[in-house]
Design a protein around this motif. Structure first.
Motif, PDB file in Angstrom:
ATOM      1  N   LYS A  76      52.249  48.559  32.233  1.00 46.93           N
ATOM      2  CA  LYS A  76      52.007  47.532  33.254  1.00 46.93           C
ATOM      3  C   LYS A  76      50.552  47.120  33.385  1.00 46.93           C
ATOM      4  CE  LYS A  76      55.949  49.125  35.965  1.00 46.93           C
ATOM      5  NZ  LYS A  76      56.391  49.734  37.236  1.00 46.93           N
ATOM      6  N   GLY A  77      49.633  47.869  32.785  1.00 49.12           N
ATOM      7  CA  GLY A  77      48.224  47.531  32.923  1.00 49.12           C
ATOM      8  C   GLY A  77      47.406  48.068  31.772  1.00 49.12           C
ATOM      9  N   HIS A  78      46.090  47.858  31.841  1.00 52.06           N
ATOM     10  CA  HIS A  78      45.187  48.321  30.782  1.00 52.06           C
ATOM     11  C   HIS A  78      45.073  49.845  30.822  1.00 52.06           C
ATOM     12  CE1 HIS A  78      43.858  44.442  29.344  1.00 52.06           C
ATOM     13  NE2 HIS A  78      43.569  44.049  30.566  1.00 52.06           N
ATOM     14  N   THR A  79      44.868  50.431  29.655  1.00 52.38           N
ATOM     15  CA  THR A  79      44.736  51.885  29.562  1.00 52.38           C
ATOM     16  C   THR A  79      43.361  52.315  29.064  1.00 52.38           C
ATOM     17  OG1 THR A  79      45.580  51.879  27.297  1.00 52.38           O
ATOM     18  CG2 THR A  79      47.197  52.112  29.054  1.00 52.38           C
ATOM     19  N   ALA A  80      42.486  51.382  28.751  1.00 52.34           N
ATOM     20  CA  ALA A  80      41.153  51.736  28.241  1.00 52.34           C
ATOM     21  C   ALA A  80      40.106  50.852  28.921  1.00 52.34           C
ATOM     22  CB  ALA A  80      41.109  51.559  26.720  1.00 52.34           C
ATOM     23  N   MET A  81      38.855  51.064  28.556  1.00 50.97           N
ATOM     24  CA  MET A  81      37.739  50.362  29.189  1.00 50.97           C
ATOM     25  C   MET A  81      37.870  48.845  29.051  1.00 50.97           C
ATOM     26  SD  MET A  81      33.712  50.704  28.215  1.00 50.97           S
ATOM     27  CE  MET A  81      33.847  49.802  26.678  1.00 50.97           C
ATOM     28  N   LEU A  82      37.552  48.128  30.129  1.00 52.85           N
ATOM     29  CA  LEU A  82      37.569  46.668  30.097  1.00 52.85           C
ATOM     30  C   LEU A  82      36.298  46.138  29.444  1.00 52.85           C
ATOM     31  CD1 LEU A  82      38.821  45.948  33.731  1.00 52.85           C
ATOM     32  CD2 LEU A  82      40.173  45.910  31.661  1.00 52.85           C
ATOM     33  N   ASN A  83      36.405  44.970  28.845  1.00 53.34           N
ATOM     34  CA  ASN A  83      35.250  44.340  28.206  1.00 53.34           C
ATOM     35  C   ASN A  83      34.812  43.057  28.893  1.00 53.34           C
ATOM     36  OD1 ASN A  83      34.792  46.201  26.100  1.00 53.34           O
ATOM     37  ND2 ASN A  83      36.539  45.381  24.977  1.00 53.34           N
ATOM     38  N   SER A  84      35.775  42.265  29.367  1.00 49.53           N
ATOM     39  CA  SER A  84      35.416  40.980  29.958  1.00 49.53           C
ATOM     40  C   SER A  84      36.565  40.492  30.824  1.00 49.53           C
ATOM     41  CB  SER A  84      35.095  39.965  28.853  1.00 49.53           C
ATOM     42  OG  SER A  84      34.711  38.728  29.416  1.00 49.53           O
ATOM     43  N   GLY A  85      36.300  39.429  31.583  1.00 52.56           N
ATOM     44  CA  GLY A  85      37.339  38.830  32.412  1.00 52.56           C
ATOM     45  C   GLY A  85      36.861  37.514  32.994  1.00 52.56           C
ATOM     46  N   CYS A  86      37.800  36.651  33.371  1.00 50.30           N
ATOM     47  CA  CYS A  86      37.428  35.372  33.984  1.00 50.30           C
ATOM     48  C   CYS A  86      38.616  34.821  34.769  1.00 50.30           C
ATOM     49  CB  CYS A  86      36.960  34.362  32.931  1.00 50.30           C
ATOM     50  SG  CYS A  86      38.236  33.894  31.767  1.00 50.30           S
ATOM     51  N   TRP A  87      38.323  33.859  35.647  1.00 53.98           N
ATOM     52  CA  TRP A  87      39.345  33.219  36.472  1.00 53.98           C
ATOM     53  C   TRP A  87      39.950  32.020  35.756  1.00 53.98           C
ATOM     54  CZ3 TRP A  87      41.276  35.207  40.830  1.00 53.98           C
ATOM     55  CH2 TRP A  87      40.516  36.120  41.544  1.00 53.98           C
ATOM     56  N   HIS A  88      41.190  31.704  36.112  1.00 49.93           N
ATOM     57  CA  HIS A  88      41.823  30.471  35.635  1.00 49.93           C
ATOM     58  C   HIS A  88      41.129  29.286  36.307  1.00 49.93           C
ATOM     59  CE1 HIS A  88      44.870  27.413  34.853  1.00 49.93           C
ATOM     60  NE2 HIS A  88      45.451  28.239  34.005  1.00 49.93           N
ATOM     61  N   PRO A  89      40.776  28.242  35.558  1.00 53.97           N
ATOM     62  CA  PRO A  89      40.028  27.127  36.166  1.00 53.97           C
ATOM     63  C   PRO A  89      40.844  26.296  37.150  1.00 53.97           C
ATOM     64  CG  PRO A  89      40.535  26.670  33.858  1.00 53.97           C
ATOM     65  CD  PRO A  89      40.965  28.076  34.108  1.00 53.97           C
ATOM     66  N   LYS A  90      42.163  26.299  37.050  1.00 50.00           N
ATOM     67  CA  LYS A  90      42.995  25.448  37.921  1.00 50.00           C
ATOM     68  C   LYS A  90      43.803  26.273  38.929  1.00 50.00           C
ATOM     69  CE  LYS A  90      41.994  21.699  35.465  1.00 50.00           C
ATOM     70  NZ  LYS A  90      41.145  20.633  35.993  1.00 50.00           N
ATOM     71  N   ILE A  91      44.415  27.379  38.482  1.00 49.45           N
ATOM     72  CA  ILE A  91      45.250  28.203  39.362  1.00 49.45           C
ATOM     73  C   ILE A  91      44.355  29.264  39.997  1.00 49.45           C
ATOM     74  CG2 ILE A  91      47.304  29.660  39.490  1.00 49.45           C
ATOM     75  CD1 ILE A  91      48.181  28.389  36.808  1.00 49.45           C
ATOM     76  N   LYS A  92      44.180  29.195  41.298  1.00 49.19           N
ATOM     77  CA  LYS A  92      43.171  30.039  41.937  1.00 49.19           C
ATOM     78  C   LYS A  92      43.597  31.508  42.034  1.00 49.19           C
ATOM     79  CE  LYS A  92      44.519  29.437  46.784  1.00 49.19           C
ATOM     80  NZ  LYS A  92      44.033  29.118  48.125  1.00 49.19           N
ATOM     81  N   GLU A  93      44.904  31.816  41.872  1.00 49.35           N
ATOM     82  CA  GLU A  93      45.343  33.210  41.976  1.00 49.35           C
ATOM     83  C   GLU A  93      45.353  33.940  40.641  1.00 49.35           C
ATOM     84  OE1 GLU A  93      47.417  30.753  43.074  1.00 49.35           O
ATOM     85  OE2 GLU A  93      47.180  30.865  45.264  1.00 49.35           O
ATOM     86  N   GLU A  94      45.152  33.250  39.524  1.00 52.77           N
ATOM     87  CA  GLU A  94      45.325  33.888  38.212  1.00 52.77           C
ATOM     88  C   GLU A  94      43.973  34.203  37.578  1.00 52.77           C
ATOM     89  OE1 GLU A  94      46.891  32.590  33.833  1.00 52.77           O
ATOM     90  OE2 GLU A  94      48.193  32.024  35.511  1.00 52.77           O
ATOM     91  N   PHE A  95      43.908  35.383  36.942  1.00 55.46           N
ATOM     92  CA  PHE A  95      42.707  35.722  36.173  1.00 55.46           C
ATOM     93  C   PHE A  95      43.096  36.465  34.900  1.00 55.46           C
ATOM     94  CE2 PHE A  95      43.279  39.184  39.193  1.00 55.46           C
ATOM     95  CZ  PHE A  95      43.053  40.326  38.449  1.00 55.46           C
ATOM     96  N   LEU A  96      42.086  36.664  34.045  1.00 54.92           N
ATOM     97  CA  LEU A  96      42.302  37.135  32.674  1.00 54.92           C
ATOM     98  C   LEU A  96      41.371  38.318  32.432  1.00 54.92           C
ATOM     99  CD1 LEU A  96      43.528  36.262  29.809  1.00 54.92           C
ATOM    100  CD2 LEU A  96      41.425  34.960  29.527  1.00 54.92           C
TER     101      LEU A  96
END
Length: 440
Positions: A67-87
């Motif tokens: 259901k989620g990441h299991t190792a160290m994160l590297n980067s992330g950002c928000w969706h430019p149009k949908i305010k609730e979604e991110f990557l």
């Protein structure tokens, strides 16, 4: 914020983990925090937690089934149009999209693959300007782009975008959405047309990059591309380089400070450039005419002077026709009035002295109000009849022998005479065997 540029709050959201990426959402009400652990966090603008992504099961082989990441994160950002979604992208070899309202599970999973079909680690990820495409730069030097709704096969793919084994530190789309800029760990800056993704449109070389999060970004008018460079300690100054988008000629360079330029951001609405450096400085470059708000609002505000506590005195109210008992004497000097107030226990908030003797009115006495302190004071330290302790112990022995009341009547019929054990003389111990001798 005033000219001193002091933060109104500082916090440590991820304990001791390094913060890799910070970004406000498209509406500016929440902040995405991507750190060195496997769980991204979302905070509101006051720094209070809104959600935390769930940690995946690290013993599952297929990363789509957890259901989620299991190792160290590297980067992330928000969706430019949908305010609730991110990557987010991670060392577990996946790129995942999330919904702020659902922290129990990701929305979708994208798994970049090498030429042999093996798992590769994505080092950076981003959305296109319309939010329909998701791009990831990987450790094998490839750039892979998916349709947001089709998570299995890539829509665009370039295998040899940068040198294999280097960390592509940044991908960014132009504002018209047709051009992708990539900042590679091989000291290059490249620009790609995603419709013809085999060869780069332009390449700039000899731009040192030591950090896995060195940025590149487009100007708000989409004509200029800017990136920062890294330097070793004592090896000169970190610089910002500006390139024309069409010809890739170097337009301008700025020496920022005597350390590496790690992050840079050209804000599209404020029209200001924010730069983060390796020695802990954050600089903002703005134009007095073309820029709006932002740093311009801070510069014009003068720093507030703190009011000294000593100058705060009670205002003197003049009442000329008051009765003599209510009339206040006219103040001659502030210093004398402060000295008088210091002696007044009410005005100087003098603490109440401890209660002498037993407690009263809910307050504990000086010797303490606990049971143990009461026993110590009244029983244990009772010094009555301390002259002869043997007499104190046996003072009731005669009365108990003449008038038995508790134990003796029970044995009156069966044991009329008290029989005591006879103590053998110590000299007889010499004849006893070793194991019977009393140990001293």
């Amino acid at each position: 914020m005033d000219a001193s540029l002091q933060a109104f709050r500082s916090l440590q959201p991820c304990e001791c983990h390094q913060i890799k990426s910070l970004q406000y959402s498209s509406t500016g009400d929440v902040i995405l925090v991507v750190s060195g652990n496997s769980q991204a966090k979302v905070l509101d603008r006051d720094g209070f937690p809104v959600m935390e992504c769930i940690k995946g099961d690290q013993y599952i082989v297929d990363m789509t089934n957890t259901k989620g990441h299991t190792a160290m994160l590297n980067s992330g950002c928000w969706h430019p149009k949908i305010k609730e979604e991110f990557l987010t992208c991670s060392n577990d070899g996946t790129v995942r999209t999330w919904d702020v309202n659902n922290e129990k599970k990701h929305k979708s999973v994208f798994k970049p693959r090498s030429v042999q079909g093996k798992r590769v680690i994505p080092t950076t990820c981003t959305y296109s300007r319309d939010g329909k495409l998701i791009a990831a730069g990987c450790q094998d030097g490839s750039i892979q782009i998916w349709d947001r709704n089709m998570s299995v096969h890539t829509k665009f793919h370039c295998r040899q975008a940068h040198a294999p084994g280097t960390d592509t530190s940044c991908l960014t789309f132009s504002y018209d959405g047709t051009v992708l800029a990539s900042r590679g760990g091989d000291d290059t800056l490249k620009m790609w047309d995603i419709r013809q993704f085999k060869m780069p449109l332009n390449t700039a070389e000899r731009l040192p990059s030591f950090f896995p999060m060195t940025d590149c970004c487009f100007s708000p008018d989409d004509k200029i591309l800017v990136t920062g460079t890294s330097v070793k300690k004592g090896g000169g100054s970190g610089k910002l380089f500006f390139f024309y988008r069409e010809t890739f000629e170097k337009l301008y360079e700025i020496e920022v400070t005597d350390a590496s330029v790690v992050r840079c951001l050209w804000h599209p609405k404020l029209n200001q450039i924010m730069v983060g450096t390796g020695n802990g400085l954050a600089k903002v470059y703005y134009d007095p005419v073309k820029s709006q708000r932002g740093a311009k609002l801070c510069v014009v505000k003068t720093k507030r002077k703190e009011r000294q506590a000593e100058t705060l005195t009670q205002d003197y109210i003049i009442t000329p026709h008051a009765l003599p008992m209510f009339r206040e004497p006219r103040q001659r000097s502030t210093r004398k009035q402060l000295e008088k107030d210091r002696l007044d226990p009410m005005k100087s908030h003098k603490p109440e002295p401890p209660v002498a003797g037993p407690g009263r009115g809910g307050r504990v006495g000086t010797h303490g109000g606990t049971l143990s302190s009461y026993i110590v004071k009244n029983i244990a330290l009772d010094k009555t009849d301390d002259s002869n302790p043997r007499e104190a112990i046996l003072r009731h022995a005669k009365e108990a022998e003449e008038n038995p009341y508790w134990v003796a009547p029970a044995y009156a019929k069966t044991q009329p005479k008290t029989v005591f054990a006879e103590v053998e003389p110590e000299d007889d111990e010499t004849d006893k065997p070793e194991w019977k001798k009393r140990k001293i």
